[in-house]
Design a protein around this motif. Sequence first.
Motif, short mmCIF file in Angstrom:
data_model
loop_
_atom_site.label_atom_id
_atom_site.label_comp_id
_atom_site.label_asym_id
_atom_site.label_seq_id
_atom_site.Cartn_x
_atom_site.Cartn_y
_atom_site.Cartn_z
N UNK A 155 0.98 -1.29 0.02
CA UNK A 155 0.06 0.16 -0.05
C UNK A 155 0.96 1.19 -0.11
N UNK A 156 0.31 2.21 -0.88
CA UNK A 156 0.86 3.68 -0.61
C UNK A 156 0.50 4.44 0.35
N UNK A 157 1.22 5.62 0.75
CA UNK A 157 0.62 6.53 1.79
C UNK A 157 0.74 7.88 1.41
N UNK A 158 -0.14 8.64 1.59
CA UNK A 158 -0.04 10.22 1.47
C UNK A 158 -0.37 10.71 2.94
N UNK A 159 0.50 11.66 3.28
CA UNK A 159 0.47 12.08 4.55
C UNK A 159 0.06 13.69 4.64
N UNK A 160 -0.62 13.96 5.77
CA UNK A 160 -1.15 15.42 5.77
C UNK A 160 -0.98 15.70 7.39
N UNK A 161 -1.28 16.81 7.79
CA UNK A 161 -1.14 16.99 9.33
C UNK A 161 -1.32 18.47 9.75
N UNK A 162 -1.66 18.56 10.99
CA UNK A 162 -1.53 20.03 11.61
C UNK A 162 -0.60 20.04 12.79
N UNK A 163 0.36 21.03 12.84
CA UNK A 163 1.57 20.97 13.83
C UNK A 163 0.54 21.23 15.33
N UNK A 164 -0.54 21.80 15.38
CA UNK A 164 -0.87 22.15 16.63
C UNK A 164 -2.41 22.17 16.84
N UNK A 165 -2.84 20.95 17.55
CA UNK A 165 -4.20 20.66 17.65
C UNK A 165 -4.49 20.26 19.19
N UNK A 166 -4.02 19.27 19.65
CA UNK A 166 -4.33 18.79 20.96
C UNK A 166 -3.73 19.65 21.82
N UNK A 167 -2.36 20.40 21.44
CA UNK A 167 -1.37 21.22 22.26
C UNK A 167 -2.13 22.73 22.34
N UNK A 168 -2.88 22.96 21.33
CA UNK A 168 -3.91 23.96 21.54
C UNK A 168 -4.97 23.87 22.44
N UNK A 169 -5.62 22.65 22.48
CA UNK A 169 -6.84 22.39 23.62
C UNK A 169 -6.03 22.52 25.07
N UNK A 170 -4.83 22.01 25.11
CA UNK A 170 -4.20 22.20 26.39
C UNK A 170 -3.66 23.58 26.71
N UNK A 171 -3.75 24.22 25.68
CA UNK A 171 -3.29 25.82 26.01
C UNK A 171 -4.51 26.45 26.54
N UNK A 172 -5.47 26.13 25.83
CA UNK A 172 -6.64 26.65 26.52
C UNK A 172 -6.80 26.30 27.83
N UNK A 173 -6.61 25.05 28.23
CA UNK A 173 -7.11 24.41 29.51
C UNK A 173 -6.06 25.20 30.41
N UNK A 174 -4.80 25.38 29.99
CA UNK A 174 -3.67 25.78 31.13
C UNK A 174 -3.98 27.53 31.18
N UNK A 175 -4.18 28.27 30.12
CA UNK A 175 -4.52 29.76 30.19
C UNK A 175 -5.93 30.16 30.47
N UNK A 176 -6.80 29.51 30.30
CA UNK A 176 -8.21 30.03 30.38
C UNK A 176 -9.09 29.18 31.18
N UNK A 177 -8.72 28.00 31.56
CA UNK A 177 -9.43 26.93 32.40
C UNK A 177 -9.90 27.33 33.75
N UNK A 178 -8.99 28.14 34.34
CA UNK A 178 -9.13 28.65 35.65
C UNK A 178 -9.27 27.43 36.62
#
Length: 480
Positions: free
Chosen positions: A282-305
Amino acid sequence: MAQHPIYIGVDIGTQGLRCIGWQNGSIIARNSIPLTTLNPRSGWAVQDASEIWDAFVKVVKLTVEQCQPYGELRGIGLDATSSIMMVGRDGTPKSEVMLWMDVRAGKYAQTIGGLVGRSESAELPWSKALWLYDTYPHLFNESNYLIEVADWINWNLTGEWTRSRASASLKWHATTKSDLPEWANLFPEIVKCLPKTTVGVAERLGVVCSRAAQQIGVKESNVIVAGPIIDAYAGAIGSGAIQPGSMALILGSSTCELFHDYSFKPTAGLWGPFDDVYHVGLDVLEAGQPSTGSVVRWVERNMGASRSLDELDKMACEIEPGCGGLRVFPAFQGVRSPWPNERARGAIHGLSLGHSVAHVIRAVYEGTSSDIRRIMDTLKMGATRRIVASGGGTNSRLWLQIIADICGLPLEIADNDSVTRGAAMLAAKADGYISQLNDLSVAWPIIQPSEQMGVYQEVYQKYLEEFPTFMPADRVNISG
């Protein structure tokens, strides 16, 4: 009755190391240790190599101890991100680890992009190598190696200097005839610092040496070490996603999409196609986003009180789709697909006094899910017939439901051990215990698109309309 052999699988991730003991398809031990990531400047992301090795020793030793009552340990396999460092040929670190998500080398990515004939992400190692050479030219001599973290760990285990052939192909632009690209001779000082020996996916690299055996608590002298693979690809192996028409969706600090089929054409905005990475046709094509779960954690850390992510998720479930016009563009560490741009940055757009942290969390989920759909849409319709999700992000049922609704496909939800299971399977394959890396067949729980799928198609279209607002003017808009 003879006991089945045991294989250790280690995932060297961004946020920490995870390790399992795997025996006859079952996980008999499971441990993890966090790592410290530093961001000393915008776009930089580094770790300490010594901390990584110390964590590796601790997590593997604990897992080995827990596995001892169950049988004989026969092999160790590992996966890691494509993160690079300079080391002496005696293994001594000469630099910090430049993490995969470090995008300081943006101007060098333009140089490499001109050589490969398409946009290059500053995450990829050639750009970082050029930055290192320009910044620390004295390190590029016959006494040092330019190496990936996985290969340095494997040297610590075996005393053998090798390069991962998978990483050479997936990240270093190797050709089918060589472990280097055709234009590598333009950078002889860099090339001479790369190990000359390469090892393939799930090939036998060597055996654990006596020094490492003592450190990790291995008594047997014949424990093999397998050729490594990039972490997302290990997740595809360990989730059973290596099937035609399947997309492996790995939700972690970043998000990676791996599309599998018998053949692909080059597709703008996606990496590859890569020929038969897993040796199953099988061949593979790859894609992605550098910051996803890390953005969720950023919101939790900085805005989650001080609220936990579970608490924030419950609050976000009460918010209507569309978040009252709030959009989050999650490019906090640049953009990888479908138009690589290390200079892009995240944005929270449309805030009002009526919005809360719950709106922001849900908007992050909607933004990241829209990015996934956008990437799917770069392929022809119907190319993706199955999505198998794995990684830490699968702990959020809300996020998964939004992905299913925006993408319009059911999600098979693999467990959080998929990446480490894939790493252990590398060792099992190298040892001959399993014959193929796509042998895994599991009936995972499924999340179906909900009655809100129609509403979410409107959310997706609005996201596409607003997305170019944050795109630099010198980049082409391919949202249509």
